[in-house]
Design a protein around this motif. Sequence first.
Motif, short mmCIF file in Angstrom:
data_model
loop_
_atom_site.label_atom_id
_atom_site.label_comp_id
_atom_site.label_asym_id
_atom_site.label_seq_id
_atom_site.Cartn_x
_atom_site.Cartn_y
_atom_site.Cartn_z
N LEU A 1 83.00 71.97 66.20
CA LEU A 1 81.64 72.18 65.70
C LEU A 1 81.69 72.69 64.26
CD1 LEU A 1 80.17 73.84 68.88
CD2 LEU A 1 79.37 71.70 67.88
N PRO A 2 80.83 72.18 63.40
CA PRO A 2 80.86 72.62 62.00
C PRO A 2 80.20 73.97 61.81
CG PRO A 2 79.09 71.04 62.31
CD PRO A 2 79.82 71.13 63.62
N THR A 3 80.72 74.75 60.88
CA THR A 3 80.08 75.97 60.39
C THR A 3 79.54 75.66 58.99
OG1 THR A 3 82.00 76.84 59.20
CG2 THR A 3 81.90 77.26 61.58
N PRO A 4 78.80 76.59 58.37
CA PRO A 4 78.36 76.34 56.99
C PRO A 4 79.51 76.04 56.04
CG PRO A 4 77.08 78.12 57.92
CD PRO A 4 78.13 77.79 58.93
N LEU A 5 80.71 76.54 56.33
CA LEU A 5 81.86 76.24 55.47
C LEU A 5 82.36 74.81 55.66
CD1 LEU A 5 83.99 79.51 55.60
CD2 LEU A 5 82.68 78.62 53.67
N ASP A 6 81.99 74.19 56.79
CA ASP A 6 82.43 72.82 57.07
C ASP A 6 81.38 71.78 56.71
OD1 ASP A 6 84.92 73.52 58.57
OD2 ASP A 6 83.48 74.45 59.92
N ALA A 7 80.15 72.21 56.42
CA ALA A 7 79.08 71.25 56.16
C ALA A 7 79.42 70.42 54.93
CB ALA A 7 77.76 71.99 55.96
N TRP A 8 79.54 69.12 55.12
CA TRP A 8 80.03 68.29 54.02
C TRP A 8 79.03 68.18 52.88
CZ3 TRP A 8 77.25 64.09 52.59
CH2 TRP A 8 76.40 63.52 53.54
N PHE A 9 77.74 68.50 53.13
CA PHE A 9 76.75 68.44 52.06
C PHE A 9 76.67 69.77 51.31
CE2 PHE A 9 74.59 69.53 56.05
CZ PHE A 9 73.94 70.71 55.71
#
Length: 429
Positions: free
Chosen positions: A48-56
């Motif tokens: 699951l993505p966190t804000p650090l993983d958000a590609w945008f």
Amino acid sequence: MDVIVIGGGIVGVATAYQLRAAGHRVCVVERHATVAQGATYGHGGIVLPTPLDAWFGPTFLGSRRGIVYRPGLNSSARRFAKQIAPLQAPDAFRAQWQRLRPLVELSRDAIASIEAGFHLEFEQREGVLHVTRDPREWEQAQSALELLGEFEMLHNVLSAAECAEVERSVPADPAFAGGVMFPQERTANCPLFTKLVKQVLDEQGGVQFLFGRAVESIRLENQRAAVELAPAESERKSTREVDVVSCDAIVVAAGAGSKPLLERLGLSLPFHPIRMLSLTSPIAYEECTPHLTVVDSVRRVSMTRMNQRIRVAGAAVLQPEREFAKPLSESLLEAGTALLAQSTHDWIPGAAKISAAHAWEGMRLLSPDGLPVVGNALHPRLFVNVGHGPAGWGLACGSAKVVSDLISGTPPSVPPDTLAALRVERFAS
């Protein structure tokens, strides 16, 4: 209802699972010989993505250190980068993450329900450590770090010494800016998870899988819908006839293959394809192998132990759209592989035997606002579940539930503002 799902990756299989759980009869059509053979196959493992993983977010296209970027002077890639750039501003990033977060949490619940309900083991591993070397790039990530506190996401901000203490494979020398530890976020084997869910569906019944069949076109009528299937590869020389399979509804969940299918129906979505690379390497030295997943936050490279191998994934190749029909050039492949290898050398030295690694590349679709397209499109019998980007696994399981709710006539399991942000109509001019 009878529902056809086009695509046998994690998105298609998750959609089939949710539709079957809602009581529908499902047929999954996949052009490969089995499930999880496209973009799902080389997934880096972060669930699951966190804000650090958000590609945008501010640490993706904003830095470009994790991008093998060959846009051309006036190409579609350059135009796409300009479209996504405004989301890197803190306020815009916060607003978009706020829309995405309910889908992430719905995905978390959906995965947990499947995992617990069928006692699935798919190489789950707790603990993700993001590390950042340059103090300026650490500063650039502050807007994402602020969101972690605002949304009460369990995390620990660590110094370089503390990072090296919680993950012994990470060298404290040379010095680096710091890191963020997510003790409860997980990595796992996405292809294995997809295959296990398919096995569950086989045992339960009610879901048919048609492998080795490509969808040539989609038919939409008032009373029914249908797909036209090209002959199986073994029959193509002997016949040109297509098979027509009818249904009550169709879900297009074919990843990058969704775009041409939808364009034939007159639906042109502003997606841009991106190639993602990964290396699956034997372990070089056991004592150097990480027990946590280590993420090079700026290069956007994840390094995860999967049994007796290490999966190194990232190295997004952003090209003009016209070049994606061609094989990846040797120079770009070398550049991407070098980026992945450099991250392992910097952050988990001695762990991966890169010289013996198996290289993989796959295509994913990015949207210009960072969110997937989920819901009804063009016709009451047509639904889409596409454009999840690098975070395809986690978001797929939540968006599958949204699609199933919409087809079933059930109130969707996300707030109205999130649902509106996922709809295809947001791109209407």
